[in-house]
Design a protein around this motif. Structure first.
Motif, mmCIF file in Angstrom:
data_model
loop_
_atom_site.group_PDB
_atom_site.id
_atom_site.type_symbol
_atom_site.label_atom_id
_atom_site.label_comp_id
_atom_site.label_asym_id
_atom_site.label_seq_id
_atom_site.Cartn_x
_atom_site.Cartn_y
_atom_site.Cartn_z
ATOM 1 N N LYS A 98 37.819 41.217 43.729
ATOM 2 C CA LYS A 98 38.734 41.619 44.803
ATOM 3 C C LYS A 98 39.721 42.673 44.287
ATOM 4 C CE LYS A 98 38.440 37.403 47.526
ATOM 5 N NZ LYS A 98 39.084 36.158 47.944
ATOM 6 N N SER A 99 40.180 42.494 43.071
ATOM 7 C CA SER A 99 41.109 43.452 42.484
ATOM 8 C C SER A 99 40.445 44.814 42.302
ATOM 9 C CB SER A 99 41.596 42.934 41.132
ATOM 10 O OG SER A 99 42.387 43.876 40.481
ATOM 11 N N ILE A 100 39.197 44.798 41.831
ATOM 12 C CA ILE A 100 38.455 46.055 41.655
ATOM 13 C C ILE A 100 38.215 46.725 42.994
ATOM 14 C CG2 ILE A 100 36.194 47.003 40.968
ATOM 15 C CD1 ILE A 100 36.182 44.819 38.733
ATOM 16 N N LEU A 101 37.839 45.928 43.987
ATOM 17 C CA LEU A 101 37.589 46.508 45.320
ATOM 18 C C LEU A 101 38.888 47.052 45.923
ATOM 19 C CD1 LEU A 101 35.089 43.874 46.804
ATOM 20 C CD2 LEU A 101 34.577 46.226 46.058
ATOM 21 N N ALA A 102 39.990 46.330 45.705
ATOM 22 C CA ALA A 102 41.286 46.810 46.243
ATOM 23 C C ALA A 102 41.701 48.101 45.530
ATOM 24 C CB ALA A 102 42.345 45.727 46.038
ATOM 25 N N THR A 103 41.426 48.165 44.243
ATOM 26 C CA THR A 103 41.754 49.385 43.509
ATOM 27 C C THR A 103 40.891 50.557 43.962
ATOM 28 O OG1 THR A 103 42.321 48.014 41.581
ATOM 29 C CG2 THR A 103 41.957 50.346 41.162
ATOM 30 N N ALA A 104 39.636 50.253 44.253
ATOM 31 C CA ALA A 104 38.735 51.308 44.701
ATOM 32 C C ALA A 104 39.147 51.841 46.070
ATOM 33 C CB ALA A 104 37.303 50.769 44.759
ATOM 34 N N ASP A 105 39.691 50.962 46.903
ATOM 35 C CA ASP A 105 40.131 51.400 48.234
ATOM 36 C C ASP A 105 41.339 52.302 48.071
ATOM 37 O OD1 ASP A 105 38.152 50.085 49.576
ATOM 38 O OD2 ASP A 105 39.370 48.343 50.083
#
Length: 77
Positions: free
Chosen positions: A70-77
């Motif tokens: 989730k952290s990686i996906l939030a960072t990617a967004d």
């Protein structure tokens, strides 16, 4: 008469000794059975504890992986 008394005494003592031996054998077998059951119960508790620990660790790892994802996906967004 002495032979009859001696023979009777021998039979009685043999019967008593045999009964005592059987009682002791039963007691030893009962003790061994109780110890075996105790060992098996202890092993079962330990196995359940190990499985519960492994399950908790797996859940923790999965939760950590989910948070990282989730952290990686939030960072990617």
């Amino acid at each position: 008469m002495k032979k009859i008394i001696l023979a009777t005494a021998l039979l009685l003592s043999t019967g008593i000794l045999s009964a005592n031996a059987q009682t002791k054998e039963k007691s030893i077998l009962a003790t061994a059975d109780a110890k075996e059951k105790s060992i098996l119960a202890t092993a079962d508790v330990k196995e359940k504890s190990i499985l519960a620990t492994a399950d908790a660790k797996e859940k923790s790892i999965l939760a950590t992986a989910d948070l990282k994802e989730k952290s990686i996906l939030a960072t990617a967004d």
